[in-house]
Motif scaffolding. Structure first.
Motif, PDB file in Angstrom:
ATOM      1  N   ALA A 244       9.170   7.966  13.885  1.00  0.00           N
ATOM      2  CA  ALA A 244       8.652   9.798  13.446  1.00  0.00           C
ATOM      3  C   ALA A 244       9.540  10.560  12.215  1.00  0.00           C
ATOM      4  N   LEU A 245      11.027  10.501  12.724  1.00  0.00           N
ATOM      5  CA  LEU A 245      11.581  11.499  11.484  1.00  0.00           C
ATOM      6  C   LEU A 245      11.892  10.663  10.158  1.00  0.00           C
ATOM      7  N   ALA A 246      11.924   9.803   9.840  1.00  0.00           N
ATOM      8  CA  ALA A 246      11.465   9.943   8.384  1.00  0.00           C
ATOM      9  C   ALA A 246      10.261   9.988   7.949  1.00  0.00           C
ATOM     10  N   ASP A 247       9.010  10.145   8.704  1.00  0.00           N
ATOM     11  CA  ASP A 247       8.440  10.690   8.243  1.00  0.00           C
ATOM     12  C   ASP A 247       7.959  11.956   7.837  1.00  0.00           C
ATOM     13  N   ALA A 248       8.888  12.738   9.237  1.00  0.00           N
ATOM     14  CA  ALA A 248       8.678  13.913   9.389  1.00  0.00           C
ATOM     15  C   ALA A 248       9.515  14.394   7.663  1.00  0.00           C
TER      16      ALA A 248
ATOM     17  N   THR B  17       1.809  15.695   5.587  1.00  0.00           N
ATOM     18  CA  THR B  17       2.238  16.476   4.086  1.00  0.00           C
ATOM     19  C   THR B  17       0.805  17.344   4.279  1.00  0.00           C
ATOM     20  N   ARG B  18      -0.078  16.840   4.790  1.00  0.00           N
ATOM     21  CA  ARG B  18      -1.070  17.403   4.391  1.00  0.00           C
ATOM     22  C   ARG B  18      -1.268  18.188   5.833  1.00  0.00           C
ATOM     23  N   ARG B  19      -1.439  17.642   6.905  1.00  0.00           N
ATOM     24  CA  ARG B  19      -0.398  18.513   8.331  1.00  0.00           C
ATOM     25  C   ARG B  19      -0.262  20.239   8.174  1.00  0.00           C
ATOM     26  N   ARG B  20       1.132  19.958   7.352  1.00  0.00           N
ATOM     27  CA  ARG B  20       1.358  20.474   6.873  1.00  0.00           C
ATOM     28  C   ARG B  20       1.147  21.695   6.039  1.00  0.00           C
TER      29      ARG B  20
ATOM     30  N   PRO C 109       0.515  -1.609   0.341  1.00  0.00           N
ATOM     31  CA  PRO C 109      -0.337   0.454   0.401  1.00  0.00           C
ATOM     32  C   PRO C 109       1.091   1.327  -0.174  1.00  0.00           C
ATOM     33  N   ARG C 110       0.134   2.384  -0.536  1.00  0.00           N
ATOM     34  CA  ARG C 110       1.359   3.799  -0.509  1.00  0.00           C
ATOM     35  C   ARG C 110       0.970   4.225   0.775  1.00  0.00           C
ATOM     36  N   PRO C 111       2.324   4.912   1.385  1.00  0.00           N
ATOM     37  CA  PRO C 111       1.575   5.877   2.262  1.00  0.00           C
ATOM     38  C   PRO C 111       0.666   7.009   2.501  1.00  0.00           C
TER      39      PRO C 111
ATOM     40  N   TRP D 295      18.540   8.382   3.822  1.00  0.00           N
ATOM     41  CA  TRP D 295      18.783   7.920   5.064  1.00  0.00           C
ATOM     42  C   TRP D 295      16.851   7.155   5.062  1.00  0.00           C
ATOM     43  N   ALA D 296      15.770   8.721   4.810  1.00  0.00           N
ATOM     44  CA  ALA D 296      14.658   8.628   5.894  1.00  0.00           C
ATOM     45  C   ALA D 296      14.073   7.571   3.915  1.00  0.00           C
ATOM     46  N   ARG D 297      14.215   8.136   2.908  1.00  0.00           N
ATOM     47  CA  ARG D 297      13.812   7.020   1.959  1.00  0.00           C
ATOM     48  C   ARG D 297      14.662   5.340   2.207  1.00  0.00           C
ATOM     49  N   GLY D 298      15.654   4.916   2.609  1.00  0.00           N
ATOM     50  CA  GLY D 298      16.099   3.758   2.744  1.00  0.00           C
ATOM     51  C   GLY D 298      15.515   3.662   3.596  1.00  0.00           C
TER      52      GLY D 298
END
Length: 393
Positions: free
Chosen positions: A298-302, A17-20, A10-12, A322-325
């Motif tokens: 949380a860091l990767a999502d941010a 992004t919507r919150r930002r 499933p796509r995340p 790093w976040a993509r990996g």
């Protein structure tokens, strides 16, 4: 022949992004609201007060042939039959700069608290004073050379003066609002400059660059600081120590390592929300040394939610990679723990790489791409959890 039932990943959902985007839209709405309300309710008052202030300054300078008896106007008596009326319009007033700086402080610099309020007040006083000087000079030009000279001064010199005073007020506000260079957590190169114990000398966790420390010490010796004088000479020692401890507890290096997992998640989200190029060293330290899965998620999502932010340094690029990996690895791990049934098949060994002529017995890779097996293989559950590493040669 083998068969496999593979469920597509499933796509995340881009919730961050919507919150930002919602936060940015709200901030823009607040800024526009401050500008509209301030202009609607304070424009006429500013015009009246600035005209009266300019007349008062001229009378202090000895020019008594001016008057502010008509609101929002400056009357200039050049002779019995020669009276000029200089009308202070909205473009002549400083109301536009005042509401603009106020909106900027409320939206962008509000996290600085009292520092932002103090910087805003000083900047507004400076802008109003500069505009008063502009009105005085325009009046003196009309008093000396008549209406055409006053119009010429207003249209050319006054316009440049207004732009320069606005820029100067903005720079003054930013200079007073932001912390001094020796108190910043990191320099423009992303290196930490915070004063921390030498035992913390690990990259990204509080080391202080030697040349920065030397320059800060020289500045402290040759510069008078009202804040330092107030802390050392006016406040009681216990009160000053408690305030200093409270201030240090809010700095980046102290508010990550010792916090609980939930608190570190909130702190990482807040630091990343201020910009990847602002707290780069601290975010890299979390990605490097933290071992909590929730914090790293949380860091990767941010980081993933700030794809619009430009890559200003190689450290920001490292955070992005790093976040993509991490997110790809987490998606593969989630797929491996799902209820998908896979029929495993043996994986053939990759073909042996050839040798290039003229290089002896040492095998040199033609590229760093992964070798493609001769027979397509079905990925196993172990491969989804931990990808199979092949020899790049």
């Amino acid at each position: 022949m083998t068969a496999a039932a593979i469920t597509p990943l499933p796509r995340p959902t881009p919730r961050a992004t919507r919150r930002r985007l919602g936060t940015v839209a709200a901030e823009i709405g607040v800024a526009v609201g401050i500008c509209l309300v301030g202009y609607y309710y304070a424009a006429d008052w500013f015009r009246t007060q600035e005209a009266a202030l300019a007349v008062r300054v001229l009378r202090w300078l000895g020019f008594d042939d001016v008057s502010a008896v008509i609101p929002q106007s400056i009357l200039i008596y050049r002779g019995p039959d020669d009276v000029l009326q200089g009308i202070v319009t909205t473009s002549c007033s400083s109301i536009l700069t005042v509401v603009g700086l106020t909106a900027l402080t409320a939206v962008v610099l509000r996290s600085r608290g009292l520092h932002a309020v103090g910087g805003l007040l000083v900047a507004l006083v400076a802008v109003v004073a500069a505009n008063c000087v502009r009105l005085v000079l325009s009046t003196l030009a009309g008093y000396a050379w008549g209406g055409p000279a006053m119009t010429l001064f207003h249209d050319w010199v006054g316009t440049i003066w207004a732009l320069a005073s606005t820029l100067a007020g903005f720079l003054l506000m930013v200079c007073l609002t932001l912390p001094a260079a020796e108190r910043a957590e990191q320099d423009v190169a992303g290196r930490h400059t915070a004063r921390r114990p030498d035992a913390w000398a690990r990259p990204g966790l509080g080391y202080r660059v030697a040349e920065v420390e030397q320059r800060a010490a020289e500045r402290r010796r040759h510069r008078f600081s009202p804040t330092a004088f107030f802390y050392r000479r006016v406040l009681p020692r216990r009160v000053a120590a408690r305030l200093a401890a409270r201030r240090e507890a809010g700095r980046i290096d102290y508010r990550i390592g010792h916090l609980t997992s939930a608190q570190r998640v909130a702190t990482v989200q807040r630091l990343a929300g201020e910009g990847l190029g602002v707290h780069t060293a601290s975010l890299l330290a979390v990605a490097t040394y933290d071992t909590d899965i929730d914090v790293l998620d949380a860091l990767a999502d941010a980081v993933a939610a700030r794809q619009w932010e430009p890559v200003v340094s190689h450290r920001v690029a490292s955070l992005r990679l790093w976040a993509r990996g991490w997110l790809l690895a987490r998606r593969q791990f989630s797929a491996g723990n799902s209820s998908t049934t896979l029929i495993e098949a043996p994986r053939p060994a990759p073909p042996a790489p050839g040798r290039l002529p003229g290089r002896g017995d040492r095998a040199t890779p033609r590229s760093f791409a992964r070798a493609v097996p001769s027979v397509p293989a079905v990925p196993t559950r172990a491969d989804l959890v931990r990808p199979h590493r092949q020899d790049p040669r």
